[in-house]
Write a protein that holds these residues in place. Structure first.
Motif, mmCIF file in Angstrom:
data_model
loop_
_atom_site.group_PDB
_atom_site.id
_atom_site.type_symbol
_atom_site.label_atom_id
_atom_site.label_comp_id
_atom_site.label_asym_id
_atom_site.label_seq_id
_atom_site.Cartn_x
_atom_site.Cartn_y
_atom_site.Cartn_z
ATOM 1 N N GLY A 42 8.895 7.745 -0.160
ATOM 2 C CA GLY A 42 10.189 7.067 -0.167
ATOM 3 C C GLY A 42 10.087 5.556 -0.265
ATOM 4 N N ALA A 43 8.875 5.001 -0.182
ATOM 5 C CA ALA A 43 8.685 3.546 -0.232
ATOM 6 C C ALA A 43 8.418 3.081 -1.655
ATOM 7 C CB ALA A 43 7.537 3.139 0.676
ATOM 8 N N LYS A 44 8.590 1.778 -1.878
ATOM 9 C CA LYS A 44 8.313 1.160 -3.183
ATOM 10 C C LYS A 44 6.975 0.420 -3.078
ATOM 11 C CE LYS A 44 13.293 0.439 -3.589
ATOM 12 N NZ LYS A 44 14.385 -0.590 -3.644
ATOM 13 N N VAL A 45 5.936 0.996 -3.645
ATOM 14 C CA VAL A 45 4.594 0.458 -3.486
ATOM 15 C C VAL A 45 4.275 -0.545 -4.603
ATOM 16 C CG1 VAL A 45 2.131 1.018 -3.378
ATOM 17 C CG2 VAL A 45 3.813 2.539 -2.307
ATOM 18 N N VAL A 46 3.718 -1.681 -4.214
ATOM 19 C CA VAL A 46 3.302 -2.728 -5.153
ATOM 20 C C VAL A 46 1.861 -3.114 -4.815
ATOM 21 C CG1 VAL A 46 3.710 -5.080 -5.987
ATOM 22 C CG2 VAL A 46 5.648 -3.596 -5.411
#
Length: 460
Positions: A127-131
């Motif tokens: 559910g997270a936005k990984v960078v």
């Protein structure tokens, strides 16, 4: 009254520019250094740690909370821990949902895992936005402020908005973000810090091989041959004489190898009739390391200059000159001035000086601080036109040095030619082929191909 109030408003601080809070999971060297740098740049920082007791090593303006409490205080969370400790993040999946997770980790080996650490993090917390970012910057560089060698920060991620927010933080820290695309690029970004001079490997290995070959070649001709046939011990040539022959040879060959792939590329494009087909992999890799080949060549040329400068103070040279003077005095005979040799000697030196000057100019313009300040046409003029002129001057320098010794039987010991004769093979091939390629019958179609024209486009 309105005018005065507008002036007061203009002087008032803009509180809307307050930076958002950044959370950092991990209080190790890198986490602390990055947190300190962010605080200096105006970001409120909160650390998430297993131990909430604040250590003296933690920046004094930062908070230290549990992972769950710290994550709730920020929308951007930097994961400054090793991959093997990621598992606890699954218990925080609900809190981390929708947040930006910045993976800064590196591995110990290239391609250590099937997927990158950033992709593994995205699987753990879907559910997270990984960078992926900051893994090419060291803790020491952040602490000392010496970021000249590592100012570039590679950034990749699938969410454009999240990636842009991270790139804004990178800029605020005084670094330069480079967008590498989606999270699929994370594996390559993680491998980058583990590579040791990737573009220098081929030039250095080639230089070492050529150095070893010409060293033993000169050793056989100049030392072993003299010992076998003349019973003279010239083993001291190993210190200066042989290196001073090897250095200009390698400088000339490596300089020619800088321009040889361009010639080969032109021949391939003429044969194919298009520029829209990839070159062979070996040619692509060769062309990518031309700058490094040129700098190694310049290093050998500089060594040649230094070795040449010490020639007059060598004991062997002073002994030989004094022996010749005494011999002429005892025989009451003076060698007349030979204008031909004078011209050859002065021309040889003049060509060497001019060639080395242009060599240095090529090296200076290849530096990023210089090349970034010239346009493409100026850079191409220096590296191409002046580069070929340098190659011509250095080749002529070697040819004049040889003089009429090319045809002298004494120059071939054990049927082996002088080493400088071998060094002329590659540069002469490059110059001859380049001369052929500038003929209008070949130059015009090549120019059209490079402008986008195709012959038989259906086969390209």
């Amino acid at each position: 009254m309105n005018k005065n109030s507008s002036n007061i408003m203009a002087l008032a601080p803009n509180t809307s520019n307050k930076r958002e809070t950044i959370c950092i999971f991990g209080t190790g060297d890198f986490g602390r250094a990055l947190g300190h740098k962010m605080i200096q740049s105006g970001y409120p920082v909160v650390f998430g740690s297993r131990s909430t007791q604040k250590s003296s090593l933690i920046p004094k303006d930062a908070e230290v909370l549990s992972h769950a409490e710290a994550a709730q205080k920020a929308a951007i969370i930097i994961i400054a821990i090793q991959r093997q400790h990621y598992n606890f993040l699954t218990s925080l999946a609900e809190i981390l949902h929708g947040k930006v997770l910045v993976d800064v980790s590196n591995n110990l080996k290239i391609n250590q895992y099937p997927e990158s650490n950033a992709e593994y993090l995205a699987q753990l917390v879907p559910g997270a936005k990984v960078v992926k970012a900051f893994n090419t910057v060291s803790a020491w560089a952040l602490q000392s402020g010496t970021l000249d060698a590592s100012r570039q920060v590679f950034v990749c991620g699938d969410d454009m908005e999240a990636k842009q927010r991270v790139m804004d933080i990178v800029r605020a820290l005084g670094l330069t973000p480079l967008d590498q695309g989606s999270l699929l690029a994370a594996q390559e970004i993680e491998n980058y810090p583990l590579q040791l001079f990737p573009m220098w490997k081929f030039p250095i290995l080639l230089s070492l091989c050529l150095t070893a070959f010409f060293f033993f070649y000169c050793l056989i001709r100049d030392v072993i041959y003299s010992y076998v046939y003349d019973n003279k011990d010239f083993s001291f040539f190993i210190a200066i004489s042989i290196p001073n022959r090897i250095c200009p040879i390698l400088a000339l060959i490596l300089l020619a190898l800088v321009y040889l792939p361009g010639v080969l590329a032109a021949i391939i494009q003429l044969y194919r009739g298009t520029k829209y087909r990839r070159f062979p992999d070996w040619l692509d890799k060769w062309m990518l390391c031309r700058k490094q080949l040129g700098l190694v060549a310049l290093a050998f040329a500089s060594l040649h200059v230094l070795y040449t400068l010490v020639i007059p103070i060598r004991y062997f040279v002073r002994w030989r000159m004094s022996s010749q003077i005494i011999s002429q005095a005892l025989n009451n005979k003076t060698e007349p001035l030979n204008n031909t040799y004078v011209w050859l000697s002065d021309s040889y030196l003049a060509l060497g000086i001019l060639g080395f000057f242009l060599f240095v100019l090529l090296g200076i313009t290849s530096l990023p601080s210089v090349s970034n300040n010239v346009n493409w046409r100026e850079f191409r003029f220096v590296q191409s036109k002046l580069g070929y002129l340098t190659l011509i001057l250095c080749t002529a320098h070697t040819l004049v040095y040889g003089g009429n010794r090319f045809l002298s039987p004494s120059s071939y010991r054990w049927y082996l030619p002088n080493a400088y004769m071998l060094s002329l093979i590659v540069p002469c091939i490059v110059l001859v082929v380049k001369l052929v390629l500038i003929f209008p019958c070949l130059d015009k179609p090549l120019t059209r191909i490079r402008q986008g024209w195709e012959r038989n486009p259906q086969y390209s």
